[in-house]
Scaffold this motif. Structure first.
Motif: not given
Length: 451
Positions: A81-88
């Motif tokens: 979840a954290i990775s998705k938020l940071q990539i976007l």
């Protein structure tokens, strides 16, 4: 010339497409409440919870606190979840503090927490109002016009811009013979036909966005309009007054694709169609080939094909790999022959794609068979393809005219040790080395020849 590997259609989902945009583009995109909410809906459930928590906080929050939101058993989902938020670029980490994107925060708080409406300004009643059935028929006709061009470029007329888009995306190939330009469907184009209607629309829109800058259009403005369409209702008209110049141009291209209906170019209102409203749903991966109804193809063991259809488009697609013989009001009959398959193979269509198409559109009465397509047909189509692939060609350099057998064996052994030897014959003292290894072998022979 080396035998080319079969290319695969690259149809990214919405998340993958957005990750290729820069941070500045994403920040500009999040200024739109439609875009912010649409991206929010695509997030994993845990990421949505984290966004809602951060929205209710006035400032940054410690990364240590955020990491404690999940226990040890949920660390995998937490990191995802954290990775998705940071990539976007929805969140960033600065000095061990998690910060929610200001533009994303503003759009979400203003329109989705405070309860502000996303509905556009109402228009005066349209005396030329269109209902859902008209818009659905219009959208399907416009889209089938594009597919007709893909199958047979001489059968339908599409704009120059759309023709160029089809070429740039690799769906058609252009060959010049005898001072004549011939446009035909490519292998990627046939893969495109196997996609569901929604995925077809998303793929074309995705290719349009990739090439938008070459046309002088702002990709972010186009995306904002697409996200906006996904929140509108069919059979209801909306104003174009607030559209930017880029969006006005984009609207006309969407009109040609059947994603929106506009009675005249100068009209200040438009109607979204089901293709436009559902365009983002096509970005979700699906392996299903959608025909819009039950399958219609009956395949016999003697290679005879019966297609219960009156659709000109479906008949043209079948004609790409089948020799049509009889045509009735609601049925066509043809035979899959060696010549018809070879003709399809020359266009870049593969045996696997032909079999996949037959399986995807098989008549319900054949579903009880196992396998649904007779093995004699499947095996023979693959054998016909192998006839064309019996030889493979690789560029290389010929070495011969060695004065002694020792010279020949010395160079041959060196090329073999390098892994660049393609062929050799001791009796004629000849060998062929690959193009990549030519310079190295040539230098080796030049040094040893002097000695």
């Amino acid at each position: 010339m080396a035998l080319e590997l079969q290319k695969k259609l690259d149809c990214k989902d919405l998340y993958s497409f957005l990750t290729h945009l820069g941070s500045s583009s994403l920040n500009g995109l999040y200024d739109s409440p439609y875009a912010s909410l649409a991206v929010f809906r695509e997030l994993p459930e845990l990421a949505k919870q984290y966004v809602m928590r951060l929205l209710l906080m006035d400032g940054p929050i410690s990364l240590h606190v955020v990491n404690n939101w999940a226990n040890s058993a949920g660390q995998s989902d937490h990191q995802h979840a954290i990775s998705k938020l940071q990539i976007l670029h929805i969140t960033t980490v600065v000095n061990d503090e998690v910060i929610l994107n200001p533009a994303f925060r503003s759009s979400m708080k203003k329109h989705h927490i405070s309860g502000s409406s996303l509905v556009l300004e109402p228009l005066l009643p349209d005396k030329h109002a269109k209902d859902v059935s008209f818009l659905t028929k219009y959208a399907d006709e416009r889209w089938e016009c594009l597919l007709h061009f893909l199958v047979d470029s001489s059968s339908q007329v599409v704009s120059t811009g759309m023709q160029q888009l089809m070429k740039n995306s690799g769906l058609v190939t252009v060959k010049s013979t005898n001072e004549q330009t011939v446009t035909s469907i490519s292998s990627l184009g046939f893969q495109f036909l196997l996609l569901s209607r929604r995925m077809q629309v998303w793929h074309i829109v995705q290719e349009y966005l990739r090439n938008s800058e070459d046309s002088g259009l702002d990709c972010v403005e186009c995306l904002k309009l697409l996200f906006q369409l996904s929140f509108l209702r069919s059979s209801k008209d909306y104003s174009t007054e607030s559209f930017t110049p880029t969006q006005q141009v984009f609207l006309q291209d969407l009109r040609e694709l059947g994603l929106v209906y506009q009675r005249k170019r100068a009209s200040g209102r438009f109607y979204p169609t089901h293709l436009g409203i559902n365009v983002l749903s096509g970005s979700r991966k699906s392996s299903e080939a959608e025909s819009g109804r039950d399958g219609y193809i009956m395949m016999e063991t003697n290679f005879r094909l019966c297609a219960y259809t009156s659709s000109p488009l479906e008949i043209e697609i079948i004609g790409l790999f089948c020799q049509l013989q009889y045509k009735f009001p609601n049925m066509v009959i043809g035979t899959i022959t060696r010549e018809s398959v070879h003709s399809a193979l020359k266009s870049g269509i593969t045996a696997h794609q032909i079999i996949t198409f037959l399986r995807s559109h098989v008549h319900p009465n054949m579903l009880a068979n196992s396998p649904v397509i007779p093995p004699t047909v499947t095996d023979q189509v693959y054998l016909w393809e192998q006839e064309r692939n019996r030889l493979s060609f690789t560029e290389g350099f010929l070495y011969n005219q060695f004065l002694t057998q020792n010279d020949f064996e010395l160079v041959r052994q060196y090329a073999e040790d390098l892994g660049v030897l393609l062929w050799s014959n001791g009796a004629s003292r000849s060998m062929v080395v690959s193009k990549g290894g030519h310079e190295e072998v040539r230098r080796f022979w030049k040094r040893n020849k002097q000695n």
